[in-house]
Scaffold this motif. Structure first.
Motif, PDB file in Angstrom:
ATOM      1  N   PRO A 150      42.787  38.939  45.057  1.00 45.05           N
ATOM      2  CA  PRO A 150      42.582  40.299  45.564  1.00 45.05           C
ATOM      3  C   PRO A 150      41.182  40.454  46.144  1.00 45.05           C
ATOM      4  CG  PRO A 150      43.549  40.336  43.372  1.00 45.05           C
ATOM      5  CD  PRO A 150      43.149  38.916  43.637  1.00 45.05           C
ATOM      6  N   VAL A 151      41.094  41.176  47.262  1.00 41.57           N
ATOM      7  CA  VAL A 151      39.805  41.362  47.926  1.00 41.57           C
ATOM      8  C   VAL A 151      38.792  42.012  46.995  1.00 41.57           C
ATOM      9  CG1 VAL A 151      38.647  42.660  49.762  1.00 41.57           C
ATOM     10  CG2 VAL A 151      40.736  41.388  50.261  1.00 41.57           C
ATOM     11  N   GLU A 152      39.237  42.945  46.147  1.00 43.21           N
ATOM     12  CA  GLU A 152      38.309  43.612  45.232  1.00 43.21           C
ATOM     13  C   GLU A 152      37.721  42.639  44.219  1.00 43.21           C
ATOM     14  OE1 GLU A 152      36.877  46.533  45.436  1.00 43.21           O
ATOM     15  OE2 GLU A 152      37.965  46.666  47.321  1.00 43.21           O
ATOM     16  N   ASP A 153      38.513  41.624  43.804  1.00 42.22           N
ATOM     17  CA  ASP A 153      37.976  40.604  42.908  1.00 42.22           C
ATOM     18  C   ASP A 153      36.864  39.829  43.588  1.00 42.22           C
ATOM     19  OD1 ASP A 153      39.800  41.449  41.098  1.00 42.22           O
ATOM     20  OD2 ASP A 153      41.000  39.604  41.062  1.00 42.22           O
ATOM     21  N   ILE A 154      37.069  39.533  44.870  1.00 42.91           N
ATOM     22  CA  ILE A 154      36.061  38.797  45.634  1.00 42.91           C
ATOM     23  C   ILE A 154      34.814  39.657  45.796  1.00 42.91           C
ATOM     24  CG2 ILE A 154      35.555  37.721  47.853  1.00 42.91           C
ATOM     25  CD1 ILE A 154      38.583  37.209  48.103  1.00 42.91           C
ATOM     26  N   ARG A 155      35.011  40.929  46.108  1.00 39.35           N
ATOM     27  CA  ARG A 155      33.873  41.833  46.277  1.00 39.35           C
ATOM     28  C   ARG A 155      33.043  41.897  44.988  1.00 39.35           C
ATOM     29  NH1 ARG A 155      33.162  45.895  49.859  1.00 39.35           N
ATOM     30  NH2 ARG A 155      35.367  45.882  50.459  1.00 39.35           N
ATOM     31  N   SER A 156      33.738  42.005  43.864  1.00 45.64           N
ATOM     32  CA  SER A 156      33.056  42.088  42.576  1.00 45.64           C
ATOM     33  C   SER A 156      32.326  40.788  42.255  1.00 45.64           C
ATOM     34  CB  SER A 156      34.067  42.414  41.471  1.00 45.64           C
ATOM     35  OG  SER A 156      33.456  42.354  40.208  1.00 45.64           O
ATOM     36  N   MET A 157      32.984  39.661  42.502  1.00 39.46           N
ATOM     37  CA  MET A 157      32.406  38.359  42.176  1.00 39.46           C
ATOM     38  C   MET A 157      31.167  38.074  43.011  1.00 39.46           C
ATOM     39  SD  MET A 157      34.333  34.723  42.206  1.00 39.46           S
ATOM     40  CE  MET A 157      35.472  35.337  40.977  1.00 39.46           C
ATOM     41  N   LEU A 158      31.229  38.410  44.288  1.00 43.78           N
ATOM     42  CA  LEU A 158      30.113  38.140  45.186  1.00 43.78           C
ATOM     43  C   LEU A 158      29.018  39.192  45.080  1.00 43.78           C
ATOM     44  CD1 LEU A 158      31.832  36.982  48.484  1.00 43.78           C
ATOM     45  CD2 LEU A 158      30.346  35.644  47.055  1.00 43.78           C
ATOM     46  N   GLY A 159      29.352  40.349  44.512  1.00 38.88           N
ATOM     47  CA  GLY A 159      28.412  41.457  44.558  1.00 38.88           C
ATOM     48  C   GLY A 159      28.253  41.952  45.978  1.00 38.88           C
ATOM     49  N   LEU A 160      29.342  41.842  46.771  1.00 37.78           N
ATOM     50  CA  LEU A 160      29.274  42.250  48.171  1.00 37.78           C
ATOM     51  C   LEU A 160      29.263  43.762  48.279  1.00 37.78           C
ATOM     52  CD1 LEU A 160      31.682  39.712  49.882  1.00 37.78           C
ATOM     53  CD2 LEU A 160      29.209  39.824  50.099  1.00 37.78           C
ATOM     54  N   ILE A 161      28.347  44.258  49.092  1.00 34.29           N
ATOM     55  CA  ILE A 161      28.195  45.690  49.292  1.00 34.29           C
ATOM     56  C   ILE A 161      28.542  46.008  50.739  1.00 34.29           C
ATOM     57  CG2 ILE A 161      26.608  47.650  49.138  1.00 34.29           C
ATOM     58  CD1 ILE A 161      27.067  46.242  46.468  1.00 34.29           C
ATOM     59  N   GLY A 162      29.418  46.981  50.954  1.00 40.23           N
ATOM     60  CA  GLY A 162      29.718  47.412  52.310  1.00 40.23           C
ATOM     61  C   GLY A 162      31.198  47.464  52.604  1.00 40.23           C
ATOM     62  N   GLU A 163      31.524  48.212  53.648  1.00 35.74           N
ATOM     63  CA  GLU A 163      32.914  48.413  54.045  1.00 35.74           C
ATOM     64  C   GLU A 163      33.158  48.050  55.497  1.00 35.74           C
ATOM     65  OE1 GLU A 163      35.195  49.288  51.946  1.00 35.74           O
ATOM     66  OE2 GLU A 163      33.929  49.808  50.220  1.00 35.74           O
ATOM     67  N   SER A 164      32.236  47.332  56.120  1.00 37.43           N
ATOM     68  CA  SER A 164      32.359  47.035  57.547  1.00 37.43           C
ATOM     69  C   SER A 164      33.536  46.101  57.817  1.00 37.43           C
ATOM     70  CB  SER A 164      31.075  46.395  58.071  1.00 37.43           C
ATOM     71  OG  SER A 164      30.874  45.137  57.444  1.00 37.43           O
ATOM     72  N   PRO A 165      34.148  46.197  59.009  1.00 38.68           N
ATOM     73  CA  PRO A 165      35.239  45.278  59.379  1.00 38.68           C
ATOM     74  C   PRO A 165      34.802  43.818  59.332  1.00 38.68           C
ATOM     75  CG  PRO A 165      35.159  47.145  60.893  1.00 38.68           C
ATOM     76  CD  PRO A 165      33.929  47.229  60.038  1.00 38.68           C
ATOM     77  N   ALA A 166      33.544  43.541  59.714  1.00 37.27           N
ATOM     78  CA  ALA A 166      33.061  42.149  59.719  1.00 37.27           C
ATOM     79  C   ALA A 166      33.065  41.578  58.303  1.00 37.27           C
ATOM     80  CB  ALA A 166      31.655  42.087  60.315  1.00 37.27           C
ATOM     81  N   LEU A 167      32.646  42.386  57.333  1.00 37.59           N
ATOM     82  CA  LEU A 167      32.638  41.937  55.948  1.00 37.59           C
ATOM     83  C   LEU A 167      34.057  41.794  55.404  1.00 37.59           C
ATOM     84  CD1 LEU A 167      30.802  41.239  53.533  1.00 37.59           C
ATOM     85  CD2 LEU A 167      30.926  43.651  52.870  1.00 37.59           C
ATOM     86  N   ALA A 168      34.928  42.697  55.793  1.00 35.05           N
ATOM     87  CA  ALA A 168      36.325  42.637  55.337  1.00 35.05           C
ATOM     88  C   ALA A 168      36.991  41.347  55.816  1.00 35.05           C
ATOM     89  CB  ALA A 168      37.092  43.853  55.849  1.00 35.05           C
ATOM     90  N   ARG A 169      36.685  40.910  57.043  1.00 38.20           N
ATOM     91  CA  ARG A 169      37.274  39.671  57.572  1.00 38.20           C
ATOM     92  C   ARG A 169      36.807  38.464  56.758  1.00 38.20           C
ATOM     93  NH1 ARG A 169      36.514  42.347  62.562  1.00 38.20           N
ATOM     94  NH2 ARG A 169      34.465  41.380  62.862  1.00 38.20           N
ATOM     95  N   VAL A 170      35.545  38.468  56.348  1.00 39.03           N
ATOM     96  CA  VAL A 170      35.020  37.371  55.525  1.00 39.03           C
ATOM     97  C   VAL A 170      35.779  37.301  54.209  1.00 39.03           C
ATOM     98  CG1 VAL A 170      33.017  36.578  54.195  1.00 39.03           C
ATOM     99  CG2 VAL A 170      32.728  37.347  56.549  1.00 39.03           C
TER     100      VAL A 170
END
Length: 458
Positions: A140-160
């Motif tokens: 799940p993308v949210e698991d990745i966001r949490s694991m990386l500590g990724l901040i932001g909602e931009s389309p470029a970040l979502a593609r990564v």
């Protein structure tokens, strides 16, 4: 039930090369549909039967180059690989546009051809999203966001994050590209943690920090007595990562000799300790990262084309911060809270004019530079509100510069010099520049060497 052999069309105008290809492919179990020496002949053969693969030379008989046929193959959905002796910059740029599944340099070994076909087949499966085992689903993308500590909602970040979710459960090699400060190591860690081998080690190798004389012993290990000073056996980085992941950071910094050694490991799936005559079989997932343009490095003769394609099975480019400006405010607040807590400061707000200033800056040092800017300003701020920020004006988006724009290396050099002066010339240890910059001392030393910075400058 017998396996149906894959069908290959050879488009090559040199008779000896074409005949060698035919013999190698038939011996390996492929069915060769025919040999064409020109684009016109290839079109005729393609009209008779559709191949599974096309091996394509660039310079052919007649007025049309292989790149013309490549565009037609793309439209028809037929995968192809180039086989050519041309690796100059102009050729590589034309090749890149046609998106081949591989590029084999003449002259080549039989094993090189078969490995390249295996890699190409694997890349096709990656694109078809059929690589993950049936019991494995993308994270799940949210698991990745949490694991990386990724901040932001931009389309470029979502593609990564979507790409990480797709490739993490597989065993495929990944090449992470992007400018310094975009978070390549964090992405590599997330891919490993979301893989089936997350309980096995992830071994990180900073290729830029490896002295040329020690590369082989560091990567592959050595036996006791292999050389003067080898008083006991040492296990190398590849062997340490067996059944896990090896992260080759800054791989573009390796010498051609070191690249050849790594290519052999990737192809043979075995290593040999110095002083030993017994190869050791290993199963290692490769993740590599670089801030260099490897295609330009290939064109300049500084990076092996065969290694590039071997690593670039699943390319994962990371966007620079200037391409995700909508994330800057959230990132700034994230760093503000972190460093205010660490420094026991009460600052908890960033004024809108400062946020606007941050959005307009081009961030040559990317997220890492933003983090350092906010950390510095938090330490300098009294009260609860961050009301100003110090930024070089040459990199402000949308405003004409008083002079030329600094290169990324110039900015990095100035930043390191500033850190060294702030730390009174101390590189490592408590209060050292490496600690202030949040990077390993070995990485800082390698960057100083690359940028021509001596400790005496501070």
């Amino acid at each position: 039930m017998p396996v149906i052999p894959e069908k290959i069309l050879i488009v090559e105008d040199e008779f000896i090369v074409a005949n060698d290809l035919r013999i190698i492919l038939q011996k390996a179990g492929y069915r060769v549909l025919g040999v064409a020496s020109s684009v016109a002949q290839a079109r005729t053969l393609l009209a008779l039967e559709r191949p599974d693969w096309v091996l394509l030379d660039i310079i052919l008989k007649g007025p049309l180059a292989g790149t013309v046929l490549a565009q037609e193959l793309n439209e028809a959905g037929i995968p192809f690989l180039y086989i050519s002796a041309n690796t100059d910059a102009v050729t590589l740029e034309a090749v890149k546009i046609t998106t081949p599944y591989g590029f084999l340099i003449k002259p080549f070994r039989e094993r090189d051809l078969l490995v390249m076909l295996d890699i190409a087949r694997y890349r096709v499966k990656v694109e078809a999203s059929n690589l993950a085992p049936a019991a494995t689903t993308p994270a799940p993308v949210e698991d990745i966001r949490s694991m990386l500590g990724l901040i932001g909602e931009s389309p470029a970040l979502a593609r990564v994050m979507e790409k990480i979710a797709l490739v993490a459960p597989t065993a495929t090699s990944v090449l992470i590209t992007g400018e310094s400060g975009t978070g390549k190591e964090k992405v590599a860690q997330a891919i490993h943690q979301l893989s089936a081998h997350h309980q096995k080690p992830m071994v990180t190798v900073n290729c830029a920090a490896l002295p040329a004389a020690l590369i082989e012993s560091e990567l592959f290990g050595y036996e006791k007595g292999a050389f003067t000073g080898a008083q006991q056996r040492r296990v190398g980085k590849f062997e340490q990562a067996d059944n896990g992941t090896i992260f080759l950071d800054e791989i573009g910094e390796l010498s051609l000799e070191a690249q050849a050694k790594i290519l052999r490991v990737l192809q043979e799936k075995e290593i040999e300790r110095l002083g030993s005559e017994s190869p050791i079989q290993i199963q290692v997932r490769i993740i590599a990262a670089t801030n260099r343009d490897l295609e330009k490095e290939v064109a300049n003769g500084k990076f092996r084309l065969d290694l590039y394609y071997r690593l670039n099975v699943f390319p994962l480019p990371l966007p620079p911060l200037r391409e995700r400006r909508e994330d800057i405010a959230a990132l700034a607040m994230h760093f503000l809270r972190r460093y205010a807590h660490q420094a026991r400061k009460k600052v908890n707000t960033i004024t809108e004019p400062v946020l606007q200033q941050l959005r307009q800056y081009n961030w040559p040092g990317n997220v890492r530079e933003l983090e350092h800017v906010i950390e510095r300003q938090v330490l300098m701020t009294e009260g609860t509100m961050l009301t100003q920020v110090e930024l070089p004006e040459l990199h402000t988006a949308g405003t004409p510069a008083a002079g030329r724009l600094q290169t990324l290396e110039e900015v990095e050099r100035q930043h390191i010099l500033h850190a060294l002066k702030t730390c009174h010339g101390k590189v490592f240890g408590p209060g050292g520049a490496a600690e202030a910059l949040h990077i390993p001392a070995t990485t800082l030393y390698s960057k100083m060497k690359k940028l021509g910075i001596k400790q005496g400058y501070a």
